[in-house]
Structure formats: structure tokens, C-alpha cells
Enzyme design. Structure first.
Site, PDB file in Angstrom:
ATOM      1  N   ASP A 130      50.107  44.100  67.362  1.00 61.22           N
ATOM      2  CA  ASP A 130      50.061  43.502  68.692  1.00 61.22           C
ATOM      3  C   ASP A 130      50.280  41.997  68.554  1.00 61.22           C
ATOM      4  OD1 ASP A 130      49.314  46.056  69.696  1.00 61.22           O
ATOM      5  OD2 ASP A 130      47.178  45.590  69.399  1.00 61.22           O
ATOM      6  N   ARG A 142      43.129  62.163  75.684  1.00 58.43           N
ATOM      7  CA  ARG A 142      42.360  60.990  75.224  1.00 58.43           C
ATOM      8  C   ARG A 142      42.674  59.804  76.138  1.00 58.43           C
ATOM      9  NH1 ARG A 142      44.041  56.987  70.596  1.00 58.43           N
ATOM     10  NH2 ARG A 142      42.149  55.757  70.397  1.00 58.43           N
ATOM     11  N   HIS A 179      48.675  49.031  62.967  1.00 57.61           N
ATOM     12  CA  HIS A 179      47.815  50.082  63.530  1.00 57.61           C
ATOM     13  C   HIS A 179      48.602  50.902  64.544  1.00 57.61           C
ATOM     14  CE1 HIS A 179      47.800  47.029  66.654  1.00 57.61           C
ATOM     15  NE2 HIS A 179      47.450  47.982  67.503  1.00 57.61           N
ATOM     16  N   HIS A 231      52.224  49.604  64.631  1.00 62.06           N
ATOM     17  CA  HIS A 231      52.815  48.362  65.149  1.00 62.06           C
ATOM     18  C   HIS A 231      51.776  47.246  65.004  1.00 62.06           C
ATOM     19  CE1 HIS A 231      50.340  50.037  68.343  1.00 62.06           C
ATOM     20  NE2 HIS A 231      50.166  48.789  68.759  1.00 62.06           N
TER      21      HIS A 231
HETATM   22  O1  LIG Z   1      45.649  54.588  70.547  1.00 61.24           O
HETATM   23  C1  LIG Z   1      45.096  53.646  69.978  1.00 61.24           C
HETATM   24  O2  LIG Z   1      43.946  53.736  69.530  1.00 61.24           O
HETATM   25  C2  LIG Z   1      45.855  52.349  69.776  1.00 61.24           C
HETATM   26  C3  LIG Z   1      46.541  51.816  71.008  1.00 61.24           C
HETATM   27  C4  LIG Z   1      47.307  50.576  70.703  1.00 61.24           C
HETATM   28  O3  LIG Z   1      47.409  50.161  69.587  1.00 61.24           O
HETATM   29  C5  LIG Z   1      47.971  49.792  71.759  1.00 61.24           C
HETATM   30  O4  LIG Z   1      47.973  50.225  72.932  1.00 61.24           O
HETATM   31  O5  LIG Z   1      48.520  48.718  71.447  1.00 61.24           O
HETATM   32 FE   LIG Z   2      48.250  48.161  69.493  1.00 57.80          FE
END
Ligand SMILES: O=C(O)CCC(=O)C(=O)O
Ligand SMILES: [Fe+2]
Length: 239
Positions: free
Chosen positions: A157, A213, A203, A155
Site C-alpha cells: 500500500d 469475509r 501483503h 502488493h
Molecule cells: O484482505 C486483506 O486482509 C488485505 C486487504 C488489503 O491489503 C487492501 O485492501 O489493501
Molecule cells: Fe493492502
């Protein structure tokens, strides 16, 4: 494909994360070693820097990060994890607005003394002085291989720059990391390292196959720059 379009709310939420005092940097930002990917190019094909920047060392102590996870798990044990804070690409998360000790550390220490200097040094070609940066959303994400969310689909941001702070050790899980479509790579970040990227790059959260994690994710804009998502548009449109 852009996951965050609720920009008007950012004007309000940025107040939550505004430092009350602007502490000086913990380290000289120029001395923070980092690895970078995805060269930026302007329309003349000139590269001014890179769109992904990963600190090569931890920028926070284990003690600070363990306190974040502890407060988050404590809160989640009574109110549960949220899975609906982000409309199109929801994470399993708790907002820092609900974690008073973490919020105080984040807004008054982590941002002004560590992350903002790291960002302005990494993105000096587009981002000005740290005092113009504002976090508009910040949350702790949990991926859990056996019981919960294991991945986040690619996606974009809706902020200018996004970053995450790895809150636990790489040995606590297999797989994972932040996936970048443009380089077909998941960057697995060791505990305490900061991974920043232009928010508009495609990403996601790479699937974990075992363990848990935790990351702290935040979205950053420039105070007074209204057209957030397209700030890096020339850089990210094909990536
Ligand atoms: O899990 C990740 O490293 C990315 C998280 C992410 O892209 C988000 O929370 O917008
Ligand atoms: Fe993100």
C-alpha cells in the site's frame, strides 16, 4: 508493486476522515494486548518494535460492526460494489465516504478513541502523537467464495501504516486472512480485532474457500509527511 501512487489526492481525501472532535481513548492503549511480527531494524541492526501488530482482543462491539456491514450491504444493493477504486490491486469494496452513518462513527469515534491510540502505541518508534495521524482512504471490502472476489494478490500500500478491522466471524468463512510474504503466514483476524502493518510490507488477501469475509480497510499517513510510501523503506525493502 506499490499499489497506490495517487498521493496528491490524499491531501484532499484526508479531510473526509478527519475527526471533528478528538475524543479521548476508550482504553489505555498500553493495556491493549497484541501479537506482533516482523521486527523492525534500523541501519545499526537495532530492533525498536514490530511492523505487524494484531490486537489480541476485539476493540469494537459486535453491534458497531454489524451496523457497518448492514449499511454497506444496503448501499451496495442499490449502487453495487465498486471494483475499480484501487488501480493495480482492486478490491470489491464500498468507500466509507458513501456510508454516512459508518463514516460518522469511524471519524469521530473509532479513529480517535480506538485505532489511532492503538497505532501510536504499536509504532511509537516512528509514529508520533495520534493527532498527527490521518486516514486518507477507508473502505469496506467483501470477499465472497461463490460469487465475487476471493483473494487479493500481494502488493504494497502507498500509505505509512495500513489497518483492517475484521467485521465478521471467522466461522463465516474458510481460508482468508491477511497474507504477509515476509513471514509466509496469513493472519486470520477474529471479529472486532484490529490488524495493523507497515503499508510497504508485501501483503495480500489470502483466498477464502467458502463463505463471505468482510473487513474495513484504511490507509494512514502523517499529516505533513510528504514521502509516504518510503517512510518505512529501510524496514520493508527486503520483506
Ligand atoms: O484482505 C486483506 O486482509 C488485505 C486487504 C488489503 O491489503 C487492501 O485492501 O489493501
Ligand atoms: Fe493492502
Amino acid at each position: 508493486m506499490i499499489s497506490e501512487r495517487v498521493i496528491p489526492q490524499y491531501m484532499e481525501t484526508m479531510k473526509t476522515f478527519e475527526p471533528r472532535v478528538w475524543k479521548g481513548p476508550r482504553f489505555a492503549a498500553r493495556n491493549i494486548a497484541r501479537t506482533t511480527w516482523v521486527p523492525s531494524c534500523d541501519l545499526d541492526g537495532v530492533n525498536f518494535g514490530h511492523l505487524v501488530s494484531h490486537s489480541a482482543k476485539p476493540l469494537f462491539d459486535d453491534r458497531e460492526l454489524d451496523a457497518v456491514v448492514d449499511e454497506c450491504e444496503e448501499r451496495a444493493s442499490t449502487t453495487g460494489w465498486s471494483t475499480s477504486r484501487h488501480l493495480n490491486y482492486p478490491t470489491t469494496d464500498v468507500s466509507l465516504a458513501d456510508l454516512p452513518r459508518t463514516l460518522d462513527w469511524f471519524r469521530n469515534d473509532a479513529l480517535p478513541s480506538v485505532v489511532y491510540p492503538f497505532l501510536t502505541d504499536s509504532y511509537g518508534f516512528v509514529l508520533p502523537d495520534p493527532r498527527h495521524l490521518r486516514v486518507v482512504d477507508a473502505f469496506v471490502v467483501k470477499y465472497n467464495a461463490t460469487n465475487g472476489q476471493t483473494r487479493l494478490e500481494p502488493h504494497r500500500d502507498g500509505s505509512i501504516v495500513s489497518f483492517n478491522i475484521a467485521l465478521n466471524d471467522l466461522r463465516d468463512y474458510e481460508g482468508g486472512g491477511t497474507w504477509f510474504e515476509g513471514i509466509q503466514t496469513a493472519i486470520r483476524s477474529p471479529k472486532g480485532h484490529v490488524l495493523a502493518h507497515a503499508s510497504g510490507l508485501l501483503h495480500g488477501g489470502h483466498p477464502i474457500t467458502s463463505g463471505v469475509r468482510y473487513i474495513l480497510v484504511a490507509f494512514v499517513i502523517l499529516r505533513s509527511y510528504p514521502n509516504f510510501a518510503t517512510r518505512f523503506y529501510d524496514h520493508v525493502r527486503d520483506r
